[in-house]
Design a protein around this motif. Structure first.
Motif, mmCIF file in Angstrom:
data_model
loop_
_atom_site.group_PDB
_atom_site.id
_atom_site.type_symbol
_atom_site.label_atom_id
_atom_site.label_comp_id
_atom_site.label_asym_id
_atom_site.label_seq_id
_atom_site.Cartn_x
_atom_site.Cartn_y
_atom_site.Cartn_z
ATOM 1 N N GLY A 37 0.799 -1.212 0.000
ATOM 2 C CA GLY A 37 0.000 0.000 0.000
ATOM 3 C C GLY A 37 0.837 1.269 0.000
ATOM 4 O O GLY A 37 0.403 2.300 -0.511
ATOM 5 N N ASP A 38 2.036 1.218 0.581
ATOM 6 C CA ASP A 38 2.917 2.386 0.620
ATOM 7 C C ASP A 38 4.358 1.913 0.761
ATOM 8 O O ASP A 38 4.638 0.708 0.832
ATOM 9 C CB ASP A 38 2.530 3.334 1.759
ATOM 10 N N ASP A 40 6.480 2.196 3.253
ATOM 11 C CA ASP A 40 6.788 1.531 4.526
ATOM 12 C C ASP A 40 6.385 0.058 4.477
ATOM 13 O O ASP A 40 7.127 -0.823 4.941
ATOM 14 C CB ASP A 40 6.069 2.227 5.683
ATOM 15 N N GLU A 41 5.212 -0.207 3.915
ATOM 16 C CA GLU A 41 4.763 -1.593 3.806
ATOM 17 C C GLU A 41 5.651 -2.380 2.857
ATOM 18 O O GLU A 41 5.984 -3.548 3.116
ATOM 19 C CB GLU A 41 3.306 -1.632 3.318
ATOM 20 N N LEU A 42 6.062 -1.744 1.761
ATOM 21 C CA LEU A 42 6.968 -2.408 0.824
ATOM 22 C C LEU A 42 8.291 -2.740 1.497
ATOM 23 O O LEU A 42 8.826 -3.838 1.322
ATOM 24 C CB LEU A 42 7.216 -1.513 -0.393
ATOM 25 N N ALA A 43 8.815 -1.811 2.295
ATOM 26 C CA ALA A 43 10.085 -2.054 2.999
ATOM 27 C C ALA A 43 9.958 -3.240 3.945
ATOM 28 O O ALA A 43 10.867 -4.084 4.026
ATOM 29 C CB ALA A 43 10.498 -0.800 3.760
ATOM 30 N N GLU A 44 8.843 -3.321 4.662
ATOM 31 C CA GLU A 44 8.623 -4.437 5.578
ATOM 32 C C GLU A 44 8.557 -5.761 4.820
ATOM 33 O O GLU A 44 9.129 -6.773 5.249
ATOM 34 C CB GLU A 44 7.334 -4.218 6.355
ATOM 35 N N GLN A 45 7.865 -5.750 3.683
ATOM 36 C CA GLN A 45 7.725 -6.974 2.902
ATOM 37 C C GLN A 45 9.060 -7.403 2.301
ATOM 38 O O GLN A 45 9.373 -8.596 2.252
ATOM 39 C CB GLN A 45 6.675 -6.774 1.811
ATOM 40 N N LEU A 46 9.869 -6.440 1.867
ATOM 41 C CA LEU A 46 11.169 -6.782 1.298
ATOM 42 C C LEU A 46 12.127 -7.295 2.365
ATOM 43 O O LEU A 46 12.946 -8.185 2.101
ATOM 44 C CB LEU A 46 11.769 -5.567 0.591
ATOM 45 N N LEU A 47 12.042 -6.761 3.572
ATOM 46 C CA LEU A 47 12.888 -7.267 4.653
ATOM 47 C C LEU A 47 12.491 -8.698 5.010
ATOM 48 O O LEU A 47 13.361 -9.550 5.253
ATOM 49 C CB LEU A 47 12.769 -6.368 5.882
#
Length: 222
Positions: A37-38, A40-47
């Motif tokens: 969705g944004d 921050d969410e992409l960063a969490e998913q990539l980590l």
């Protein structure tokens, strides 16, 4: 898309005019997220993806890996990539890896009534690799088998320096009758895994199916 390792499972994309593309990915692929969705969410998913891809690495390396993945998203958007997955496995005792990308692109307006022939001729002129035409269950397609140079980010090499590598690839382009092209590509930098990965990719390509807005199957003309 989920970032979990998937069992053999159907994947799908829907074009703006309602044409749905479905295909089957084999077991073991990790998938890059495309539905965050944004940022921050992409960063969490990539980590989370980095933790799965490098389970034995320390946190710093995992963060660097996630950042490297994030750096490719501008390229994905520019290239029309809507699915990206990768798999790592052993072939004859050698650790091998391969990526599979799926993109939707605009068909060149000059393609006319023979888009497959136009794509094949264009790729031959560009000397990208060995070009051919095939008939798939979903319609006619153009194939290209070749090699290209790329590099490994220094954060993931023993030397700490960016290292050049050669990637062998198979690209398949399937023109749709709505002025777009479905592009699937498998690439691997590991020669030992070529036969295994190319056979796997052939199964992915043969599984591609098209459906209209009402769910009725479509076969592209040609």
């Amino acid at each position: 898309m989920t970032t979990d390792t998937v069992d053999e499972a159907r994947r799908s994309l829907t074009e703006s005019d309602g044409i749905e593309v479905r295909w089957i990915m084999p077991e073991g692929f990790l998938e890059l997220p495309f539905e965050a969705g944004d940022l921050d969410e992409l960063a969490e998913q990539l980590l989370e993806l980095a933790k799965q891809a490098l389970p034995g690495a320390d946190e710093e390396v995992q963060i660097q890996y996630a950042a490297m993945c994030a750096a490719h998203y501008d390229e994905f958007i520019e290239a029309g990539v809507q699915y990206a997955g990768f798999v790592t496995t052993e072939v004859d005792g050698v650790r091998c890896t391969a990526t599979v990308n799926v993109s939707l692109l605009d068909l060149d307006e000059r393609a006319g009534s023979n888009p497959v022939g136009f794509i094949a001729t264009t790729m031959q002129h560009l000397e990208l690799g060995q070009v051919g035409e095939v008939q798939l269950p979903c319609g006619p397609a153009v194939t290209c088998v070749g090699n290209r140079s790329s590099s490994i980010d220094g954060s993931l090499t023993q030397s700490g320096e960016e290292e050049p590598i050669w990637t062998s690839f198979i690209q398949v382009q399937i023109p749709l009758d709505n002025g777009t092209v479905l592009l699937l590509e498998m690439g691997t930098p590991t020669v030992e895994g070529w036969e295994v990965f190319s056979a796997m990719f052939a199964g992915v390509v043969k599984s591609v199916r098209f459906f209209d807005a009402h769910g009725a199957p479509l076969v592209m003309p040609g």
